[in-house]
Scaffold this motif. Structure first.
Motif, PDB file in Angstrom:
ATOM      1  N   VAL A  74      83.296  53.533  22.912  1.00 21.56           N
ATOM      2  CA  VAL A  74      82.588  54.767  23.259  1.00 21.56           C
ATOM      3  C   VAL A  74      81.890  54.541  24.593  1.00 21.56           C
ATOM      4  N   VAL A  75      82.213  55.363  25.580  1.00 19.84           N
ATOM      5  CA  VAL A  75      81.588  55.266  26.905  1.00 19.84           C
ATOM      6  C   VAL A  75      80.903  56.592  27.211  1.00 19.84           C
ATOM      7  N   HIS A  76      79.614  56.530  27.504  1.00 19.26           N
ATOM      8  CA  HIS A  76      78.844  57.737  27.820  1.00 19.26           C
ATOM      9  C   HIS A  76      78.742  57.928  29.326  1.00 19.26           C
ATOM     10  N   SER A  77      78.465  59.145  29.725  1.00 21.40           N
ATOM     11  CA  SER A  77      78.432  59.485  31.151  1.00 21.40           C
ATOM     12  C   SER A  77      77.330  58.749  31.903  1.00 21.40           C
ATOM     13  N   ASN A  78      76.314  58.249  31.189  1.00 16.68           N
ATOM     14  CA  ASN A  78      75.250  57.473  31.850  1.00 16.68           C
ATOM     15  C   ASN A  78      75.623  56.001  32.009  1.00 16.68           C
ATOM     16  N   GLY A  79      76.833  55.628  31.568  1.00 19.50           N
ATOM     17  CA  GLY A  79      77.320  54.267  31.719  1.00 19.50           C
ATOM     18  C   GLY A  79      77.125  53.387  30.499  1.00 19.50           C
ATOM     19  N   SER A  80      76.332  53.817  29.527  1.00 14.00           N
ATOM     20  CA  SER A  80      76.152  53.016  28.317  1.00 14.00           C
ATOM     21  C   SER A  80      77.444  53.028  27.504  1.00 14.00           C
ATOM     22  N   ALA A  81      77.671  51.956  26.745  1.00 14.50           N
ATOM     23  CA  ALA A  81      78.935  51.831  26.007  1.00 14.50           C
ATOM     24  C   ALA A  81      78.688  51.148  24.664  1.00 14.50           C
ATOM     25  N   PHE A  82      79.537  51.479  23.694  1.00 16.60           N
ATOM     26  CA  PHE A  82      79.463  50.903  22.357  1.00 16.60           C
ATOM     27  C   PHE A  82      80.861  50.485  21.921  1.00 16.60           C
ATOM     28  N   LEU A  83      80.919  49.340  21.253  1.00 21.48           N
ATOM     29  CA  LEU A  83      82.169  48.847  20.675  1.00 21.48           C
ATOM     30  C   LEU A  83      82.081  48.919  19.162  1.00 21.48           C
ATOM     31  N   LEU A  84      82.922  49.719  18.548  1.00 18.03           N
ATOM     32  CA  LEU A  84      82.993  49.828  17.099  1.00 18.03           C
ATOM     33  C   LEU A  84      84.091  48.889  16.625  1.00 18.03           C
ATOM     34  N   LEU A  85      83.706  47.804  15.933  1.00 12.82           N
ATOM     35  CA  LEU A  85      84.634  46.720  15.633  1.00 12.82           C
ATOM     36  C   LEU A  85      84.608  46.349  14.154  1.00 12.82           C
ATOM     37  N   GLY A  86      85.753  45.879  13.655  1.00 13.37           N
ATOM     38  CA  GLY A  86      85.869  45.429  12.279  1.00 13.37           C
ATOM     39  C   GLY A  86      85.350  44.020  12.090  1.00 13.37           C
ATOM     40  N   ASN A  87      85.493  43.513  10.851  1.00 14.53           N
ATOM     41  CA  ASN A  87      84.910  42.220  10.477  1.00 14.53           C
ATOM     42  C   ASN A  87      85.272  41.088  11.426  1.00 14.53           C
ATOM     43  N   GLU A  88      86.550  40.990  11.779  1.00 16.46           N
ATOM     44  CA  GLU A  88      87.035  39.818  12.507  1.00 16.46           C
ATOM     45  C   GLU A  88      87.078  40.005  14.015  1.00 16.46           C
ATOM     46  N   ASN A  89      86.542  41.117  14.481  1.00 16.38           N
ATOM     47  CA  ASN A  89      86.495  41.326  15.927  1.00 16.38           C
ATOM     48  C   ASN A  89      85.089  41.496  16.473  1.00 16.38           C
ATOM     49  N   THR A  90      84.079  41.466  15.590  1.00 11.98           N
ATOM     50  CA  THR A  90      82.714  41.627  16.112  1.00 11.98           C
ATOM     51  C   THR A  90      82.370  40.533  17.108  1.00 11.98           C
ATOM     52  N   LYS A  91      82.960  39.344  16.897  1.00 12.00           N
ATOM     53  CA  LYS A  91      82.685  38.239  17.836  1.00 12.00           C
ATOM     54  C   LYS A  91      83.217  38.518  19.233  1.00 12.00           C
ATOM     55  N   MET A  92      84.198  39.437  19.334  1.00 12.63           N
ATOM     56  CA  MET A  92      84.780  39.735  20.640  1.00 12.63           C
ATOM     57  C   MET A  92      83.842  40.544  21.525  1.00 12.63           C
ATOM     58  N   GLY A  93      82.824  41.132  20.919  1.00 11.77           N
ATOM     59  CA  GLY A  93      81.902  41.938  21.718  1.00 11.77           C
ATOM     60  C   GLY A  93      81.275  41.169  22.855  1.00 11.77           C
ATOM     61  N   SER A  94      80.988  39.894  22.633  1.00 12.05           N
ATOM     62  CA  SER A  94      80.353  39.084  23.680  1.00 12.05           C
ATOM     63  C   SER A  94      81.322  38.734  24.800  1.00 12.05           C
ATOM     64  N   TYR A  95      82.615  38.950  24.561  1.00 12.93           N
ATOM     65  CA  TYR A  95      83.616  38.657  25.594  1.00 12.93           C
ATOM     66  C   TYR A  95      84.085  39.911  26.332  1.00 12.93           C
ATOM     67  N   SER A  96      83.611  41.066  25.916  1.00 17.17           N
ATOM     68  CA  SER A  96      84.046  42.320  26.538  1.00 17.17           C
ATOM     69  C   SER A  96      83.787  42.287  28.040  1.00 17.17           C
ATOM     70  N   ARG A  97      84.739  42.814  28.800  1.00 18.42           N
ATOM     71  CA  ARG A  97      84.618  42.798  30.258  1.00 18.42           C
ATOM     72  C   ARG A  97      83.643  43.850  30.768  1.00 18.42           C
ATOM     73  N   ILE A  98      83.260  44.810  29.930  1.00 24.33           N
ATOM     74  CA  ILE A  98      82.161  45.702  30.286  1.00 24.33           C
ATOM     75  C   ILE A  98      81.071  45.513  29.235  1.00 24.33           C
ATOM     76  N   ALA A  99      79.820  45.633  29.650  1.00 25.41           N
ATOM     77  CA  ALA A  99      78.711  45.482  28.713  1.00 25.41           C
ATOM     78  C   ALA A  99      78.759  46.602  27.690  1.00 25.41           C
ATOM     79  N   ALA A 100      78.681  46.237  26.415  1.00 25.79           N
ATOM     80  CA  ALA A 100      78.733  47.238  25.356  1.00 25.79           C
ATOM     81  C   ALA A 100      78.005  46.713  24.126  1.00 25.79           C
ATOM     82  N   GLU A 101      77.313  47.589  23.452  1.00 23.56           N
ATOM     83  CA  GLU A 101      76.634  47.228  22.207  1.00 23.56           C
ATOM     84  C   GLU A 101      77.632  47.252  21.062  1.00 23.56           C
ATOM     85  N   VAL A 102      77.651  46.209  20.243  1.00 23.40           N
ATOM     86  CA  VAL A 102      78.590  46.105  19.135  1.00 23.40           C
ATOM     87  C   VAL A 102      78.015  46.786  17.896  1.00 23.40           C
ATOM     88  N   ILE A 103      78.848  47.616  17.273  1.00 19.92           N
ATOM     89  CA  ILE A 103      78.520  48.227  15.984  1.00 19.92           C
ATOM     90  C   ILE A 103      79.582  47.788  14.990  1.00 19.92           C
TER      91      ILE A 103
END
Length: 461
Positions: A74-103
């Motif tokens: 999810v990318v908002h027009s103000n630049g904030s972003a969220f990653l909606l991830l399952g059990n085995e991909n939440t760890k990937m949030g820290s590797y995302s190439r854009i800053a995003a909050e993991v849910i």
């Protein structure tokens, strides 16, 4: 133009191929370009879905796919972003190439895995900033807004996701399909690449070409598809398509993959492998000469293969920056009429992380070809009673500025481009504009008789 079969030296395989990572500058450009597009279309939020087969739009911004799970960005027009991830991909949030909050969204996990954070699906959407006034652009993997229709209310995301979004917004009209922002043939962001992106994709395209030539050189009577398919994989890289290594009739017992079936004289034969950046494919007959073919198809070379290769050469000699997709489509239709050769799909398409992104080449297309676009040459004639013919590979269009940047930033890749152009122009007699950079070593190299490694098509003008 006359297509001739003669003794042609094989192209030289490039050495020391290594993958090139996308730079942080490139990733920031991608996000900023998306934000600009969102502003142009007055979108508050972009909502991108991904799974293993359909993760390229998601990966374009995050740098990864969710492998065996599902995910949403999810990318908002103000630049904030969220990653909606399952059990085995939440760890990937820290590797995302854009800053995003993991849910953490358990619904995106594999069946019967723990659902410890289970909550109504809409609650995760609210956490990601979706509200009743949100004007959302939904992106799955298909662009339903084309020259034939403008249908932004048709979605290719799972129903539970669309339904959840519909429950939150004030009106269904606030949800629209905006896949064309990324893959639209006229101005999709992903259709144009910078020098870093070209270097990133050239690795996979070049690898595919090497695999195909290596395998072509291993074809012998009595070898099985399983034997030959061993060299259609390389360096542990993920394939972008199902590998094809098929002799004789394909799809027996609905099998899509290489079988324990032996190559026999007179068989039709198909090879395909693909990685990020491009696919390579060849189809011809298992033969030394026309005399080895079944009597009914001994005119295969002049009836099918040569007309196809003439269309292929015409494609290469015609394509240029600034032309419309319609112009190239019409040219191929003139050279290889669809009513006679029964090709059904587009005569070429964009390629990138996925093998087929979209295509500007269709009847009436007004899409303008641009510098930085990667294309697969993909013409598939089908003539009843005859085996197939294929010489599919990729090229990139690059103007003076982009070529100079490539030469400066990636001199080894530039040397490969130059070597490939020299082979095509001087060995195969195909005239290329300066705009065309071949993405692998075997572009335009085609053998109509696969047991004869010395014979290949070229142009006599």
């Amino acid at each position: 133009m006359k297509i001739v079969t003669s003794e042609i030296a094989q192209p030289t395989i490039s050495q020391k191929l290594f993958p090139v990572d996308l730079s942080q500058t490139t990733m920031e450009e991608r996000k900023n370009n998306l934000l600009t597009k969102m502003k142009e279309h007055q979108l508050d939020t972009i909502f991108i879905y991904a799974d293993r087969e359909h993760g390229s739009n998601f990966e374009y911004l995050t740098g990864f796919i969710p492998r065996f799970e599902e995910a949403c960005l999810v990318v908002h027009s103000n630049g904030s972003a969220f990653l909606l991830l399952g059990n085995e991909n939440t760890k990937m949030g820290s590797y995302s190439r854009i800053a995003a909050e993991v849910i953490h969204v358990p619904y995106f996990s594999l069946p019967n895995q723990p659902m410890e954070d289970d909550a109504p699906f809409t609650s995760y959407l609210v956490q990601a900033g979706i509200h009743e006034d949100s004007r959302l652009g939904l992106i799955g993997w298909k662009n339903f807004t084309t020259a034939y229709q403008d249908n932004r209310s048709l979605f290719d995301l799972p129903h539970f996701i669309v339904s959840g979004l519909e429950k939150l917004v004030a009106s269904p009209a606030q949800l629209m399909n905006y896949a064309d922002l990324l893959i639209g043939p006229s101005d999709g962001l992903r259709t144009v690449n910078n020098a870093n992106e070209i270097a990133h994709y050239e690795y996979g395209a070049a690898l595919a070409g090497q695999c195909i030539l290596t395998t072509l050189n291993r074809i012998k009577l009595g070898k099985t598809e399983l034997d030959l398919a061993e060299t259609l994989a390389a360096s542990g890289q993920p394939h972008s398509v199902t590998t094809i290594c098929a002799t004789g009739d394909r799809f027996t017992n609905a099998v899509l993959y290489p079988r324990n079936k032996q190559v026999q004289l007179g068989d039709t034969f198909s090879l395909t492998t693909g990685y990020k950046g491009g696919l390579s494919s060849r189809a011809a007959y298992i033969a030394q000469s026309p005399k080895d073919l079944p009597a009914a198809v001994q005119d295969y070379e002049e009836k099918i293969a040569q007309p196809y290769y003439q269309a292929f050469v015409t494609w290469l000699e015609t394509i240029r920056i600034g032309m419309t997709g319609k112009e190239l489509f019409d040219t191929i239709q003139t050279i290889l009429p669809k009513e006679n050769y029964h090709w059904e799909l587009n005569p070429g398409h964009f390629t990138a992380d996925e093998e087929w992104m979209a295509s500007p080449f269709y009847e009436g297309s007004t899409s303008i070809l641009k510098s930085g676009q990667l294309f697969q040459i993909d013409i598939i004639p089908k003539v009843k009673g005859y085996g197939g013919v294929s010489c599919e590979d990729g090229i990139v269009l690059a103007d003076n500025e982009l070529r100079a940047e490539i030469q400066k930033e990636y001199p080894e890749m530039w040397e490969r481009f130059s070597k490939r152009r020299d082979y095509i122009i001087n060995e195969l007699n195909i005239q290329l504009s300066e705009d065309i950079l071949p993405l692998n070593d075997i572009v335009a190299y085609y053998r109509p008789f696969l047991l004869n490694q010395n014979l290949a098509f070229s142009v006599k003008k």
